[in-house]
Design a protein around this motif. Structure first.
Motif, PDB file in Angstrom:
ATOM      1  N   ASN A  64       0.816  -1.213   0.000  1.00 12.44           N
ATOM      2  CA  ASN A  64       0.000   0.000   0.000  1.00 12.44           C
ATOM      3  C   ASN A  64       0.848   1.261   0.000  1.00 12.44           C
ATOM      4  O   ASN A  64       2.065   1.208  -0.006  1.00 12.44           O
ATOM      5  N   THR A  65       0.155   2.408   0.014  1.00 15.49           N
ATOM      6  CA  THR A  65       0.804   3.707   0.097  1.00 15.49           C
ATOM      7  C   THR A  65       0.345   4.390   1.380  1.00 15.49           C
ATOM      8  O   THR A  65      -0.753   4.130   1.878  1.00 15.49           O
ATOM      9  N   TYR A  66       1.170   5.273   1.905  1.00 18.30           N
ATOM     10  CA  TYR A  66       0.869   5.937   3.176  1.00 18.30           C
ATOM     11  C   TYR A  66       1.832   7.107   3.353  1.00 18.30           C
ATOM     12  O   TYR A  66       2.738   7.314   2.528  1.00 18.30           O
ATOM     13  N   VAL A  67       1.652   7.868   4.405  1.00 18.91           N
ATOM     14  CA  VAL A  67       2.579   8.941   4.770  1.00 18.91           C
ATOM     15  C   VAL A  67       3.440   8.429   5.904  1.00 18.91           C
ATOM     16  O   VAL A  67       2.938   7.850   6.870  1.00 18.91           O
ATOM     17  N   ALA A  68       4.758   8.621   5.784  1.00 18.61           N
ATOM     18  CA  ALA A  68       5.704   8.164   6.804  1.00 18.61           C
ATOM     19  C   ALA A  68       6.493   9.342   7.344  1.00 18.61           C
ATOM     20  O   ALA A  68       6.670  10.352   6.662  1.00 18.61           O
ATOM     21  N   TYR A  69       6.956   9.195   8.569  1.00 19.16           N
ATOM     22  CA  TYR A  69       7.798  10.199   9.241  1.00 19.16           C
ATOM     23  C   TYR A  69       9.064   9.462   9.670  1.00 19.16           C
ATOM     24  O   TYR A  69       9.002   8.569  10.520  1.00 19.16           O
ATOM     25  N   VAL A  70      10.205   9.807   9.059  1.00 12.27           N
ATOM     26  CA  VAL A  70      11.406   8.991   9.210  1.00 12.27           C
ATOM     27  C   VAL A  70      12.612   9.858   9.529  1.00 12.27           C
ATOM     28  O   VAL A  70      12.818  10.920   8.926  1.00 12.27           O
ATOM     29  N   SER A  71      13.444   9.371  10.456  1.00 10.29           N
ATOM     30  CA  SER A  71      14.677  10.068  10.823  1.00 10.29           C
ATOM     31  C   SER A  71      15.704   9.954   9.704  1.00 10.29           C
ATOM     32  O   SER A  71      15.724   8.990   8.939  1.00 10.29           O
TER      33      SER A  71
END
Length: 109
Positions: A64-71
């Protein structure tokens, strides 16, 4: 004050160092700017430090697709040269060229 520059640019396609997903950067926080609850939900042995850039990604994996928050410490440049298949890319970006996205012009006053 500790000045630090982001390693990755808005529009750049990146991949996660540990998990099997990739995405395009659409925003950058110079340091962690999410909730402590979110940060503490990451297993301690892989929890990133807060004093580094964090990236907002339009992300995708095989399912799937999504919004991620990554260091920043958990990202690598994606070398595939392929676009991201997230449906929101057309809202934020106007074109994909030479392995990177170009932002749509913004109207401001």
């Amino acid at each position: 004050m500790n000045s630090r520059f982001a390693k990755f640019a808005i529009g750049q396609v990146v991949k996660h160092r540990i998990f099997p997903f990739r995405g395009v950067v659409f925003d950058v926080d110079p340091v962690f700017a999410n909730t402590d609850e979110w940060w503490e939900s990451i297993p301690e042995d892989i929890r990133p430090v807060k004093d580094q850039p964090f990236y907002h990604l339009l992300a995708e994996n095989d399912e799937n697709t999504y919004v991620a928050y990554v260091s920043e410490q958990n990202l690598l440049a994606d070398e595939t040269g392929e676009p991201v298949q997230h449906p929101q890319t057309a809202v934020i970006f106007e074109a994909f060229d030479h392995g990177a996205y170009r932002l749509r012009p913004r109207i401001s006053h």
